[in-house]
Design an enzyme around this catalytic site. Structure first.
Site, PDB file in Angstrom:
ATOM      1  N   CYS A   1       0.860  -1.182   0.000  1.00  0.00           N
ATOM      2  CA  CYS A   1       0.000   0.000   0.000  1.00  0.00           C
ATOM      3  C   CYS A   1       0.897   1.234   0.000  1.00  0.00           C
ATOM      4  O   CYS A   1       2.114   1.119  -0.158  1.00  0.00           O
ATOM      5  CB  CYS A   1      -0.987  -0.011   1.170  1.00  0.00           C
TER       6      CYS A   1
ATOM      7  N   ASN B   1       2.456   1.524   4.172  1.00  0.00           N
ATOM      8  CA  ASN B   1       2.777   0.289   4.894  1.00  0.00           C
ATOM      9  C   ASN B   1       2.552   0.427   6.399  1.00  0.00           C
ATOM     10  O   ASN B   1       3.271  -0.147   7.198  1.00  0.00           O
ATOM     11  CB  ASN B   1       4.206  -0.170   4.588  1.00  0.00           C
TER      12      ASN B   1
ATOM     13  N   CYS C   1      -1.114   0.771   7.414  1.00  0.00           N
ATOM     14  CA  CYS C   1      -2.533   0.435   7.615  1.00  0.00           C
ATOM     15  C   CYS C   1      -2.940  -0.806   6.817  1.00  0.00           C
ATOM     16  O   CYS C   1      -2.952  -1.911   7.344  1.00  0.00           O
ATOM     17  CB  CYS C   1      -3.444   1.612   7.240  1.00  0.00           C
ATOM     18  N   ARG C   2      -3.259  -0.630   5.542  1.00  0.00           N
ATOM     19  CA  ARG C   2      -3.860  -1.715   4.764  1.00  0.00           C
ATOM     20  C   ARG C   2      -2.934  -2.899   4.511  1.00  0.00           C
ATOM     21  O   ARG C   2      -3.326  -4.043   4.726  1.00  0.00           O
ATOM     22  CB  ARG C   2      -4.389  -1.184   3.429  1.00  0.00           C
ATOM     23  N   SER C   3      -1.716  -2.640   4.014  1.00  0.00           N
ATOM     24  CA  SER C   3      -0.857  -3.784   3.678  1.00  0.00           C
ATOM     25  C   SER C   3      -0.419  -4.569   4.917  1.00  0.00           C
ATOM     26  O   SER C   3      -0.411  -5.802   4.867  1.00  0.00           O
ATOM     27  CB  SER C   3       0.332  -3.371   2.807  1.00  0.00           C
TER      28      SER C   3
ATOM     29  N   ASP D   1      -9.325   2.818   2.024  1.00  0.00           N
ATOM     30  CA  ASP D   1      -8.176   3.379   2.747  1.00  0.00           C
ATOM     31  C   ASP D   1      -8.660   4.053   4.025  1.00  0.00           C
ATOM     32  O   ASP D   1      -9.275   5.119   3.975  1.00  0.00           O
ATOM     33  CB  ASP D   1      -7.442   4.380   1.857  1.00  0.00           C
TER      34      ASP D   1
END
Length: 155
Positions: free
Chosen positions: A8, A11, A13-15, A127
């Protein structure tokens, strides 16, 4: 060994959520030894003097609600050489895919995929940095990771 890198923008939050959700899934299925799972950023915004920031507290808290720890994870940046090392480079949104293609010199579909494509959707993973809805992002990540695991296991 199947090697997966989730990517993401920062690096934090999402990934990392996807990294630790998938690690949890394969552990629960007794398949952890068959996978190498990591995550990275397309930017350096969360990396200072070579040291990455830890997972953003609300993302860490959302994972913890589901019994998943991301202890010790710090942001790292995607490298061009990651393309050769990993079997799957999975971005969270369309802009991540464009940046991954630019940074690795490879096009999507070879090894580069968008997470929710495994669930039959062209939609971006939400996101939470902008929405504040870490629960929605967690649901997107769960959906994508479950579909990806089914895909690689041939289901």
């Amino acid at each position: 060994m199947i090697k997966i890198l989730f990517v993401c923008h920062g690096n934090i939050c999402r990934s990392p959520m996807a990294e630790f959700v998938l690690k949890d899934m394969v552990q629960k299925r007794g398949m952890a030894d068959q996978f190498e799972i990591a995550s990275a950023a397309t930017s350096t915004e969360e990396i200072w003097n070579g040291v990455g920031n830890p997972v953003y507290p609300p993302a860490r808290e959302e994972l913890a609600k589901h019994g998943i720890s991301c202890e010790g994870k710090r942001a790292v940046q995607l490298k061009a050489s990651d393309y050769d090392f990993y079997d799957y480079l999975i971005g969270m949104d369309s802009m991540n895919i464009k940046n991954m293609e630019r940074m690795t010199g490879h096009i999507g579909g070879e090894k580069i995929y968008k997470l929710l494509s495994f669930a039959g959707s062209d939609r971006d993973c939400r996101d939470p940095w902008y929405s504040g809805r870490f629960d929605e992002t967690y649901r997107d990540v769960m959906t994508g990771c479950a579909a990806f695991l089914d895909y690689v296991c041939g289901k």
